[in-house]
Design a protein around this motif. Structure first.
Motif, PDB file in Angstrom:
ATOM      1  N   ASP A 179       0.847  -1.161  -0.053  1.00 34.70           N
ATOM      2  CA  ASP A 179      -0.064   0.088  -0.006  1.00 34.70           C
ATOM      3  C   ASP A 179       0.931   1.231   0.127  1.00 34.70           C
ATOM      4  O   ASP A 179       0.371   2.173  -0.153  1.00 34.70           O
TER       5      ASP A 179
ATOM      6  N   VAL B 150      -5.090   3.350   0.248  1.00 34.20           N
ATOM      7  CA  VAL B 150      -6.138   2.876   1.149  1.00 34.20           C
ATOM      8  C   VAL B 150      -7.004   3.809   2.094  1.00 34.20           C
ATOM      9  O   VAL B 150      -6.542   5.017   2.211  1.00 34.20           O
ATOM     10  N   ARG B 151      -7.900   3.440   2.756  1.00 37.80           N
ATOM     11  CA  ARG B 151      -8.713   4.286   3.467  1.00 37.80           C
ATOM     12  C   ARG B 151      -8.096   4.601   4.969  1.00 37.80           C
ATOM     13  O   ARG B 151      -8.404   5.753   5.147  1.00 37.80           O
TER      14      ARG B 151
ATOM     15  N   ARG C  66      -9.580   4.506  10.615  1.00 34.23           N
ATOM     16  CA  ARG C  66     -10.541   5.537  11.106  1.00 34.23           C
ATOM     17  C   ARG C  66     -11.164   5.230  12.405  1.00 34.23           C
ATOM     18  O   ARG C  66     -11.647   4.135  12.703  1.00 34.23           O
TER      19      ARG C  66
ATOM     20  N   ALA D  58      -8.430  -0.687   7.670  1.00 31.85           N
ATOM     21  CA  ALA D  58      -7.479   0.572   7.185  1.00 31.85           C
ATOM     22  C   ALA D  58      -6.871   0.003   6.134  1.00 31.85           C
ATOM     23  O   ALA D  58      -6.433   1.013   5.200  1.00 31.85           O
ATOM     24  N   HIS D  59      -6.658  -1.311   5.682  1.00 30.49           N
ATOM     25  CA  HIS D  59      -5.873  -1.668   4.377  1.00 30.49           C
ATOM     26  C   HIS D  59      -6.660  -2.252   3.259  1.00 30.49           C
ATOM     27  O   HIS D  59      -6.197  -2.875   2.250  1.00 30.49           O
ATOM     28  N   ASN D  60      -8.029  -1.772   3.418  1.00 29.53           N
ATOM     29  CA  ASN D  60      -9.091  -2.183   2.418  1.00 29.53           C
ATOM     30  C   ASN D  60      -8.993  -3.866   2.327  1.00 29.53           C
ATOM     31  O   ASN D  60      -9.075  -4.319   1.125  1.00 29.53           O
TER      32      ASN D  60
ATOM     33  N   ASP E 278     -11.247  -6.128   2.623  1.00 37.14           N
ATOM     34  CA  ASP E 278     -12.554  -6.425   2.864  1.00 37.14           C
ATOM     35  C   ASP E 278     -12.885  -7.788   3.149  1.00 37.14           C
ATOM     36  O   ASP E 278     -13.995  -8.006   3.623  1.00 37.14           O
TER      37      ASP E 278
END
Length: 447
Positions: free
Chosen positions: A169, A303-304, A307, A331-333, A335
């Motif tokens: 990432d 990546v998001r 949060r 946090a690192h997508n 899913d």
């Protein structure tokens, strides 16, 4: 060339491309010398039959491991195991092999990824992994599953997966380790500090595991037959995997060689599953690892990131690595990871087992937590990490305002004649509220 002779006086090529000698289709990031052997059958297929370029990064040197063929240990063993790894991979056509040289951790009753990341100097190891991705510019990164699974009993395995995921990432981000992607002052002269690499975004990330059960991987990625015959080598991929493993004599002695000599390859013939952690180019989840790969770079895909969670003011959860993974995956997508596995681990009959909990107090006042442990028959509590005023199965802890109270409970597993799954649960009451339950699946090995 003498120091006084400036090569820059010659006519240099303009803006040379990255070094093609190191370009890889697949980069494997494995934890120890010999852990690449788990997927050696597939790597042989990719290199020898599909003519793919594969490079391997090993995060440790294996210096804490055993030596089945000699007295050499510690740093000398590390030198031997590096050589064994290079020889092993060379047997299936892989010559670009690198080492991060993280410390090799060993000897704990329950693996915890955070312990390995701490001893590794996490940030330094991550920078090295990012460097190797930028150097090799892989289309696909393959690493070990960053999760605790029964049979997956080493924190270094999980740490390699965490570091590889983070590097996947970050390698395309020019602000991450920017000294690596800055141009050197004068590449035709000496003592340059900037490294002249390019940011690189790999396209797919896959995980593999040496767990003892694989049903959770069904339909989550491709699976390869190890009994299939290699068209170029005219032997099974299982035989090629056994040959590759046979070079790791400090770890396996002559066992792989005997398996080859007697054609007893059942330990190498199981189907080899992978988990598609994420793909930035789409494609079928169970398709080939290199399915849909086109040459050329793709844009950086941020990546998001972490949060803050919208959680109740008072709550409990499994602590240590469990709590980390719960935040790491979104946090690192990743899913596919939440819900892939219920928290689980394995323990031998009669062995001690530490369990970790976090009691969260997000209120403005101290709160007393009454923690209850529900144990299956035969389990017992050896100790807990804090003083408490109530006998088991209840314990009492006071969490400060806006703080977490970590609890370590040391359990003793029952002695079972036959292996079986069992579940331990925790609940709590705090400020008149019922919290939980939190559950941990335990596979207790029979005697």
């Amino acid at each position: 060339m003498t120091l006084g002779h400036r090569v820059s006086a010659q006519q240099p090529p303009t803006n040379p491309a990255p070094d093609e000698r190191f370009k890889a289709d697949i980069l494997v990031i494995a934890p120890h010398p010999d852990d690449e052997s788990t997927i050696a059958g597939y790597l042989a297929k990719a290199v020898l039959d599909e003519h793919r370029r594969v490079a391997v990064v090993v995060t440790t040197r294996g210096d804490a491991g055993q030596n089945l063929v000699g007295y050499e240990q510690a740093r000398t063993l590390a030198e031997i195991r590096e050589m064994e790894t290079r020889q092993a991979l060379s047997s299936i056509g892989i010559t670009n092999v690198f080492f991060l040289r993280m410390p090799d951790t060993f000897g704990y009753d329950v693996s915890d990824v955070l312990r390995s990341l701490e001893t590794a100097n996490h940030g330094s190891a991550l920078g090295e992994a990012v460097r190797f991705i930028r150097l090799t510019r892989p289309e696909v990164v393959i690493t070990m599953l960053p999760a605790t699974v029964v049979g997956e009993n080493h924190e270094d395995h999980q740490a390699s997966g965490v570091i590889a995921t983070e590097a996947f990432d970050l390698a395309g981000d020019p602000t991450a380790f920017p000294e690596q992607v800055a141009a050197p002052e004068d590449r035709l002269w000496y003592a340059n500090l900037m490294e002249g690499l390019r940011p690189w975004q790999a396209k797919k990330l896959y995980y593999y595991t040496d767990a003892t059960h694989f049903e959770f991987l069904k339909g989550k990625g491709p699976e390869y037959s190890m009994t299939a015959i290699s068209p170029s080598q005219r032997v099974s991929y299982a035989r090629l995997a056994a040959k590759e493993e046979s070079f790791h004599r400090t770890q396996y002695g002559d066992q792989p060689a005997r398996a080859l000599a007697t054609n007893n390859l059942k330990d190498f013939e199981q189907p080899l599953p992978f988990l598609l952690a994420k793909s930035l180019i789409g494609g079928a989840v169970t398709g080939d690892i290199l399915d849909g790969i086109l040459s050329g770079a793709i844009p950086f895909a941020p990546v998001r990131g972490y949060r803050p969670e919208n959680t109740p003011a008072l709550s409990i959860e499994l602590g240590q690595g469990w709590a980390f993974y719960r935040r790491f995956y979104p946090a690192h997508n990743l899913d596919v990871m939440p819900g892939l596995l219920a928290p689980e681990l394995g323990v031998g009959s009669g062995q001690h087992l530490p369990a970790f909990l976090l009691l969260h107090n997000a209120t403005d006042k101290p709160v007393t937590f009454h923690l209850r442990t529900q144990l299956p028959p035969g389990w017992s509590v050896d100790s807990t990490s804090a003083q408490h005023s109530h006998p088991w199965p209840m314990t009492e802890f006071i969490a400060s305002p806006h703080d977490d109270f970590p609890v370590r409970i040391r359990l003793i597993a029952p002695r079972l004649a036959k292996s079986e799954w069992q579940t331990i649960t925790w609940t709590a009451t705090a400020d008149g509220r019922e919290l939980g339950p939190v559950a941990l699946r335990i596979y207790v090995y029979g005697q």
